[in-house]
Motif scaffolding. Structure first.
Motif, PDB file in Angstrom:
ATOM      1  N   ARG A  63       2.951   1.364  13.778  1.00 55.92           N
ATOM      2  CA  ARG A  63       2.240   0.507  14.726  1.00 55.92           C
ATOM      3  C   ARG A  63       1.609   1.356  15.834  1.00 55.92           C
ATOM      4  O   ARG A  63       0.467   1.133  16.235  1.00 55.92           O
ATOM      5  CB  ARG A  63       3.225  -0.496  15.322  1.00 55.92           C
ATOM      6  N   CYS A  86      -2.690  -2.168  -0.627  1.00 56.90           N
ATOM      7  CA  CYS A  86      -2.040  -1.044   0.056  1.00 56.90           C
ATOM      8  C   CYS A  86      -2.411   0.250  -0.659  1.00 56.90           C
ATOM      9  O   CYS A  86      -2.531   0.290  -1.884  1.00 56.90           O
ATOM     10  CB  CYS A  86      -0.525  -1.223   0.058  1.00 56.90           C
ATOM     11  N   THR A 142      -1.798   2.119  12.329  1.00 54.30           N
ATOM     12  CA  THR A 142      -1.917   2.016  10.882  1.00 54.30           C
ATOM     13  C   THR A 142      -1.626   0.582  10.451  1.00 54.30           C
ATOM     14  O   THR A 142      -0.565   0.041  10.770  1.00 54.30           O
ATOM     15  CB  THR A 142      -0.926   2.972  10.187  1.00 54.30           C
ATOM     16  N   GLU A 143      -2.573  -0.029   9.758  1.00 54.54           N
ATOM     17  CA  GLU A 143      -2.345  -1.385   9.263  1.00 54.54           C
ATOM     18  C   GLU A 143      -1.171  -1.349   8.280  1.00 54.54           C
ATOM     19  O   GLU A 143      -1.185  -0.592   7.306  1.00 54.54           O
ATOM     20  CB  GLU A 143      -3.591  -1.909   8.557  1.00 54.54           C
ATOM     21  N   THR A 144      -0.173  -2.172   8.560  1.00 52.94           N
ATOM     22  CA  THR A 144       1.070  -2.107   7.784  1.00 52.94           C
ATOM     23  C   THR A 144       1.453  -3.484   7.279  1.00 52.94           C
ATOM     24  O   THR A 144       1.409  -4.472   8.029  1.00 52.94           O
ATOM     25  CB  THR A 144       2.220  -1.548   8.635  1.00 52.94           C
ATOM     26  N   ARG A 145       1.827  -3.541   6.029  1.00 48.98           N
ATOM     27  CA  ARG A 145       2.401  -4.758   5.451  1.00 48.98           C
ATOM     28  C   ARG A 145       3.840  -4.444   5.057  1.00 48.98           C
ATOM     29  O   ARG A 145       4.095  -3.526   4.262  1.00 48.98           O
ATOM     30  CB  ARG A 145       1.594  -5.219   4.241  1.00 48.98           C
ATOM     31  N   ASP A 189      -4.511   6.532   8.891  1.00 48.32           N
ATOM     32  CA  ASP A 189      -4.646   5.299   9.659  1.00 48.32           C
ATOM     33  C   ASP A 189      -5.864   4.473   9.262  1.00 48.32           C
ATOM     34  O   ASP A 189      -6.123   3.415   9.835  1.00 48.32           O
ATOM     35  CB  ASP A 189      -4.651   5.589  11.170  1.00 48.32           C
ATOM     36  N   ASP A 233       2.563  -7.630  12.585  1.00 48.04           N
ATOM     37  CA  ASP A 233       2.361  -7.062  11.255  1.00 48.04           C
ATOM     38  C   ASP A 233       2.434  -8.143  10.183  1.00 48.04           C
ATOM     39  O   ASP A 233       2.990  -9.229  10.389  1.00 48.04           O
ATOM     40  CB  ASP A 233       3.409  -5.991  10.956  1.00 48.04           C
ATOM     41  N   GLU A 234       1.893  -7.821   9.016  1.00 46.93           N
ATOM     42  CA  GLU A 234       1.991  -8.700   7.864  1.00 46.93           C
ATOM     43  C   GLU A 234       3.350  -8.489   7.195  1.00 46.93           C
ATOM     44  O   GLU A 234       3.874  -7.377   7.162  1.00 46.93           O
ATOM     45  CB  GLU A 234       0.875  -8.398   6.866  1.00 46.93           C
ATOM     46  N   ASP A 282      -2.060  -5.909  -3.426  1.00 47.72           N
ATOM     47  CA  ASP A 282      -2.333  -6.379  -2.062  1.00 47.72           C
ATOM     48  C   ASP A 282      -3.265  -5.448  -1.289  1.00 47.72           C
ATOM     49  O   ASP A 282      -3.537  -5.686  -0.110  1.00 47.72           O
ATOM     50  CB  ASP A 282      -1.021  -6.527  -1.287  1.00 47.72           C
ATOM     51  N   VAL A 294      -6.245   3.348   6.090  1.00 45.27           N
ATOM     52  CA  VAL A 294      -5.881   2.529   4.939  1.00 45.27           C
ATOM     53  C   VAL A 294      -4.587   1.785   5.233  1.00 45.27           C
ATOM     54  O   VAL A 294      -3.817   2.148   6.119  1.00 45.27           O
ATOM     55  CB  VAL A 294      -5.710   3.393   3.664  1.00 45.27           C
ATOM     56  N   ARG A 295      -4.374   0.722   4.475  1.00 48.68           N
ATOM     57  CA  ARG A 295      -3.180  -0.105   4.674  1.00 48.68           C
ATOM     58  C   ARG A 295      -1.966   0.567   4.056  1.00 48.68           C
ATOM     59  O   ARG A 295      -2.012   1.067   2.923  1.00 48.68           O
ATOM     60  CB  ARG A 295      -3.409  -1.484   4.056  1.00 48.68           C
TER      61      ARG A 295
END
Length: 390
Positions: free
Chosen positions: A28, A114, A32-35, A6, A61-62, A112, A8-9
């Motif tokens: 989510r 990730c 966890t940052e999620t693209r 959690d 989210d992105e 990006d 890292v993307r």
């Protein structure tokens, strides 16, 4: 494979199917940052994808939307040229899509920022293993995360009903072919259908609801004439489409689907050695295969055709098992390129209620056609001076 971190993307390959949407919800909840990377590979109407983009952004989210139809069409062209089919003639459209997704999206994820590549493919399946093989080869520094092998994910979502409830609660729109009881995987080359009902070998295939296609009895009463042109071993035109693979693949799909040329219902050998029923729509490839087969029949001598068929069988297995980038598969493609790379010609088909019949063809072939009645009927002639057979 790696575990969710959690700090890292995560880059999530987002199809809009139930499994991958549930993975988005799970990530989510883990903060966890999620693209989300949504790839247009010809699977759905663009308005459906735009709606998904909007909903995911509203979710917080992105989202990145990519047009990969050209890449998908290029691989579909390879499937045809190399006849890369699996058990029962299945055109390997799902495995081809996994190759496209990892090849095109993994480098972008890295750029990006990730640090994980995540997907929604179910545990123990072919696709999980395809991502596990292509990921390290194409992006070795990007760990592939398999949520449906993670005990935490399975505890949170023990079944598809639980997934569906969470996805609906968050207002995320499902792909039209996905739900608690069924799933489809679609791209420009074709569609796979799965459900509890269809897994039962006693279930008649007519229980299927095709996503694109008509059953033969629903097709138009009048046949349609289709001319497929090949240049240097590849499709160059389908009824005026022009040489762009997206254009001719779309045209072939439309014609095959409308006239009921599309179905493969097989019990296939899977990567781990089990068998499972697979039901597939591939109207464009099914149509084009009729024309390509006739071109091969007229263009390859016996030894060349035997070699082609053996190499094609190996390439069918390579695409199914995610070994397309390995040396043996590369060598097989190189050999077929030498066999068919200069073949050109056109085939005219009559397409009617599930049948594509050859009406005529022209071909630039170095294999001489032998005739009998064109030589008077009392002898066979190859057209080569001084040669004849009794």
């Amino acid at each position: 494979m790696g575990q969710v971190n959690d700090n890292v993307r995560a880059g999530l390959l987002q199809s809009g199917g139930l499994s991958s949407l549930a993975v988005g919800v799970w990530l989510r909840e883990l903060h966890t940052e999620t693209r989300h990377y949504i790839a247009d590979i010809g699977q759905s109407d663009r308005t459906n994808m735009d709606a998904l983009v909007s909903a995911l952004r509203g979710f917080g989210d992105e989202v990145v939307l990519l047009d990969l139809r050209s890449s998908m069409a290029a691989v579909a062209s390879d499937l045809l040229k190399y006849r890369a089919r699996h058990d029962g003639g299945y055109w390997n459209t799902t495995g081809a899509a996994r190759l496209v997704l990892v090849s095109e999206v993994a480098p972008l994820m890295r750029a990006d920022g990730c640090r994980m590549l995540t997907h929604g493919c179910v545990g123990g399946g072919n696709d999980q293993r395809r991502f596990a093989r292509y990921g390290p080869r194409i992006a070795p520094e990007l760990p592939v995360i398999e949520p449906w092998t993670d005990p935490q994910a399975l505890e949170r979502f023990p079944d598809r009903e639980t997934m569906l409830k969470a996805v609906v609660e968050h207002g995320l729109p499902l792909d039209p072919g996905s739900g608690a009881e069924r799933s489809t995987d679609a791209n420009l080359a074709g569609i796979s259908h799965e459900s509890a009902e269809l897994e039962d070998l006693a279930t008649p295939v007519t229980r299927l609801q095709p996503r694109w296609s008509r059953w033969p009895e629903q097709a138009p009463a009048e046949p349609q004439t289709v001319t497929v042109t090949f240049r240097d071993g590849r499709v160059a035109d389908v009824n005026g489409s022009g040489p762009d693979p997206v254009a001719w693949m779309t045209r072939a799909n439309d014609i095959g689907a409308r006239h009921g040329v599309w179905l493969r219902d097989v019990v296939e050998r899977r990567i781990i050695g089990t068998v499972c029923r697979g039901i597939y729509e591939a109207p464009g490839l099914e149509l084009l295969e009729r024309a390509w087969t006739r071109i091969l029949q007229a263009s390859l001598d016996a030894a060349s055709r035997e070699l082609y068929d053996r190499l094609a069988a190996g390439l069918g297995a390579a695409m199914y098992e995610a070994r397309w980038l390995e040396p043996a598969a590369r060598a097989a493609r190189d050999a077929i390129d030498r066999l068919v790379g200069e073949i050109s010609g056109s085939v005219t088909l009559s397409v009617h209620r599930g049948i594509a019949r050859v009406e005529g063809m022209t071909v630039d072939s170095r294999v001489v056609q032998q005739t009998r009645f064109g030589s008077g009927g009392n002898r066979w002639s190859s057209g080569l001076e001084g040669e004849s057979d009794a």
